[in-house]
Enzyme design. Structure first.
Site, PDB file in Angstrom:
ATOM      1  N   HIS A  52       0.827  -1.197   0.000  1.00 19.33           N
ATOM      2  CA  HIS A  52       0.000   0.000   0.000  1.00 19.33           C
ATOM      3  C   HIS A  52       0.866   1.254   0.000  1.00 19.33           C
ATOM      4  O   HIS A  52       2.081   1.198   0.169  1.00 19.33           O
ATOM      5  CB  HIS A  52      -0.913   0.004   1.222  1.00 19.33           C
ATOM      6  CG  HIS A  52      -1.990  -1.037   1.155  1.00 19.33           C
ATOM      7  ND1 HIS A  52      -2.918  -1.210   2.149  1.00 19.33           N
ATOM      8  CD2 HIS A  52      -2.295  -1.969   0.213  1.00 19.33           C
ATOM      9  CE1 HIS A  52      -3.746  -2.196   1.835  1.00 19.33           C
ATOM     10  NE2 HIS A  52      -3.376  -2.674   0.663  1.00 19.33           N
ATOM     11  N   GLU A  54       0.934   3.876   2.159  1.00 21.25           N
ATOM     12  CA  GLU A  54       1.477   4.351   3.434  1.00 21.25           C
ATOM     13  C   GLU A  54       2.799   3.668   3.824  1.00 21.25           C
ATOM     14  O   GLU A  54       3.765   4.364   4.170  1.00 21.25           O
ATOM     15  CB  GLU A  54       0.436   4.186   4.555  1.00 21.25           C
ATOM     16  CG  GLU A  54      -0.809   5.022   4.365  1.00 21.25           C
ATOM     17  CD  GLU A  54      -1.932   4.262   3.663  1.00 21.25           C
ATOM     18  OE1 GLU A  54      -3.100   4.484   4.005  1.00 21.25           O
ATOM     19  OE2 GLU A  54      -1.610   3.438   2.764  1.00 21.25           O
ATOM     20  N   CYS A  77      -6.222   1.696   5.983  1.00 24.18           N
ATOM     21  CA  CYS A  77      -6.952   0.469   6.319  1.00 24.18           C
ATOM     22  C   CYS A  77      -6.687   0.065   7.770  1.00 24.18           C
ATOM     23  O   CYS A  77      -5.641   0.361   8.339  1.00 24.18           O
ATOM     24  CB  CYS A  77      -6.592  -0.660   5.360  1.00 24.18           C
ATOM     25  SG  CYS A  77      -4.850  -1.123   5.380  1.00 24.18           S
ATOM     26  N   TRP A 172      -9.024   6.364 -39.937  1.00 18.99           N
ATOM     27  CA  TRP A 172      -8.855   6.997 -38.631  1.00 18.99           C
ATOM     28  C   TRP A 172      -9.656   8.290 -38.569  1.00 18.99           C
ATOM     29  O   TRP A 172      -9.440   9.196 -39.350  1.00 18.99           O
ATOM     30  CB  TRP A 172      -7.382   7.311 -38.362  1.00 18.99           C
ATOM     31  CG  TRP A 172      -6.525   6.090 -38.252  1.00 18.99           C
ATOM     32  CD1 TRP A 172      -5.654   5.616 -39.184  1.00 18.99           C
ATOM     33  CD2 TRP A 172      -6.474   5.183 -37.159  1.00 18.99           C
ATOM     34  NE1 TRP A 172      -5.052   4.465 -38.742  1.00 18.99           N
ATOM     35  CE2 TRP A 172      -5.542   4.168 -37.488  1.00 18.99           C
ATOM     36  CE3 TRP A 172      -7.122   5.124 -35.918  1.00 18.99           C
ATOM     37  CZ2 TRP A 172      -5.242   3.123 -36.638  1.00 18.99           C
ATOM     38  CZ3 TRP A 172      -6.823   4.071 -35.064  1.00 18.99           C
ATOM     39  CH2 TRP A 172      -5.888   3.091 -35.426  1.00 18.99           C
ATOM     40  N   THR A 198     -16.945  -4.585 -34.193  1.00 18.53           N
ATOM     41  CA  THR A 198     -15.656  -3.899 -34.214  1.00 18.53           C
ATOM     42  C   THR A 198     -14.508  -4.884 -34.415  1.00 18.53           C
ATOM     43  O   THR A 198     -13.559  -4.622 -35.158  1.00 18.53           O
ATOM     44  CB  THR A 198     -15.449  -3.114 -32.904  1.00 18.53           C
ATOM     45  OG1 THR A 198     -16.448  -2.102 -32.809  1.00 18.53           O
ATOM     46  CG2 THR A 198     -14.075  -2.473 -32.855  1.00 18.53           C
ATOM     47  N   LEU A 206      -6.248  -4.082 -29.236  1.00 24.59           N
ATOM     48  CA  LEU A 206      -6.787  -3.536 -27.981  1.00 24.59           C
ATOM     49  C   LEU A 206      -5.724  -3.494 -26.880  1.00 24.59           C
ATOM     50  O   LEU A 206      -6.016  -3.758 -25.713  1.00 24.59           O
ATOM     51  CB  LEU A 206      -8.008  -4.347 -27.516  1.00 24.59           C
ATOM     52  CG  LEU A 206      -9.173  -4.406 -28.504  1.00 24.59           C
ATOM     53  CD1 LEU A 206     -10.280  -5.298 -27.974  1.00 24.59           C
ATOM     54  CD2 LEU A 206      -9.702  -3.009 -28.801  1.00 24.59           C
ATOM     55  N   ARG A 209      -0.025   0.733 -26.770  1.00 21.59           N
ATOM     56  CA  ARG A 209       1.155   0.606 -27.629  1.00 21.59           C
ATOM     57  C   ARG A 209       2.062   1.834 -27.592  1.00 21.59           C
ATOM     58  O   ARG A 209       2.808   2.092 -28.542  1.00 21.59           O
ATOM     59  CB  ARG A 209       0.707   0.318 -29.070  1.00 21.59           C
ATOM     60  CG  ARG A 209      -0.007  -1.022 -29.197  1.00 21.59           C
ATOM     61  CD  ARG A 209      -0.232  -1.422 -30.638  1.00 21.59           C
ATOM     62  NE  ARG A 209      -1.123  -0.518 -31.337  1.00 21.59           N
ATOM     63  CZ  ARG A 209      -2.453  -0.561 -31.247  1.00 21.59           C
ATOM     64  NH1 ARG A 209      -3.042  -1.450 -30.459  1.00 21.59           N
ATOM     65  NH2 ARG A 209      -3.208   0.282 -31.945  1.00 21.59           N
ATOM     66  N   GLY A 269     -18.346   0.058 -31.232  1.00 19.66           N
ATOM     67  CA  GLY A 269     -18.922   0.798 -32.338  1.00 19.66           C
ATOM     68  C   GLY A 269     -20.249   1.434 -31.994  1.00 19.66           C
ATOM     69  O   GLY A 269     -20.638   1.566 -30.826  1.00 19.66           O
TER      70      GLY A 269
END
Length: 330
Positions: A52, A54, A77, A172, A198, A206, A209, A269
């Site tokens: 975490h 902290e 926490c 594009w 799509t 997906l 990059r 799409g």
């Protein structure tokens, strides 16, 4: 000149933002430790949620943490999980004052971390930077409160509200600056979703990059309906995890928290975009509007659909020649 609580909390909030996209199902938290008006330690939630913020900040501060002030973007926490409680770590380090942006809505914490600190004699200041802290962890909170991730719909549009370019022009819609922005955005989400249409039209990877971010690609979600996907598709290859759903959008959203997904980016799409807008399933909306004009009168005008939906504009800026507009659901 002595700086304000808001000044140091803003630094902690910026650190918290670094964790988005790689800490789920944990929240993205930032911590700054200040002594004598000087930052002596800082930390943010590590990939996969451990360690975490902290304890990382305390490790960097060392002995200087004693008598210092800790600025934390979410209540520390109070329960034992894979690591000891952060509230306990702050107490053991001798922190004198803890400034907290907001209470953790997780029932395992929710006020108990603050109570531990106060019982140990530590001064606690609350609600500094609350609005910004809530925005950073909307996905984490939404899973706790509604059992679904935060959904952000990103749409690239032509100037006349279409999701395709004029015939004969580049496929594009957006320019290079906007395209790079989209990859940065992917890095901040746990998963990215598109539909079967799509996938078949574009065969996208997906992934993220941009140089240096290749290993931070989100999980890929494919809404396939009753279609079978070819195993050679780009979205089913390389090391990035892919989940394929054949049910409804609502069923998919209910299932995603089981896969430690708290933030979902949708780049589908027209069909998926329209469904999410009309059924108010998108919590956030980002449009990137280009200078193209298609003249396709048979296509839906998504700009008009957005204007008639339950969204309010939050900000707008330019990405090169393209205009980005962000909305929140009312």
């Amino acid at each position: 000149m002595e700086k304000t609580h808001e000044y140091y909390m803003n630094i902690a909030l910026n650190l918290a933002q670094r964790g988005l996209g790689n800490v789920a199902p944990n929240p993205a938290v930032g911590c700054v430790i200040v002594k004598d008006n000087r930052i002596v330690g800082r930390g943010w939630t590590a990939p996969s949620g451990r360690p975490h913020a902290e304890p990382q900040a305390l490790d960097r501060a060392g002995e200087l943490a004693k008598g210092a002030t800790a600025y934390v973007t979410l209540e520390p926490c109070s329960h034992h999980g894979k690591t000891p409680p952060c509230a306990e770590a702050l107490i053991k380090a001798g922190i004198a004052h803890v400034v907290i942006a907001m209470t953790d809505p997780n029932p395992k914490v929710c006020g108990q971390g603050i109570a531990m600190l106060k019982e140990a004699g530590i001064k606690v200041t609350e609600n500094i930077g609350t609005k910004e802290a809530k925005e950073i962890n909307q996905g984490f909170f939404k899973v706790i409160e509604e059992g679904r991730p935060l959904v952000t719909l990103k749409i690239a549009l032509t100037k006349d509200g279409k999701m395709r370019t004029p015939k004969g022009q580049s496929p594009w819609i957006s320019g290079k600056i906007a395209q790079n922005y989209s990859h940065v955005l992917r890095k901040e989400y746990d998963a990215i979703m598109v539909g079967y249409g799509t996938v078949m039209a574009d065969n996208p990877t997906l992934t993220c990059r941009l140089n240096g971010l290749e290993n931070q690609s989100p999980t890929r979600i494919i809404m396939a309906g009753n279609h079978t996907l070819d195993s050679q598709l780009n979205c089913l290859n390389n090391a990035t995890k892919t989940l394929v759903y054949t049910g409804t959008m609502e069923e998919m959203l209910d299932d995603l928290p089981k896969h430690n997904i708290t933030r979902l980016l949708v780049e589908g799409g027209e069909k998926i975009a329209t469904y999410l807008l009309k059924h108010t399933l998108a919590d956030r909306l980002i449009t990137i509007e280009s200078t193209h004009i298609t003249g396709h009168s048979d296509d839906l005008d998504l700009l008009n659909i957005i204007k008639s939906s339950q969204y309010t504009q939050t900000h707008q800026h330019m990405l090169g020649k393209d205009k980005l507009t962000a909305y929140h659901r009312l």
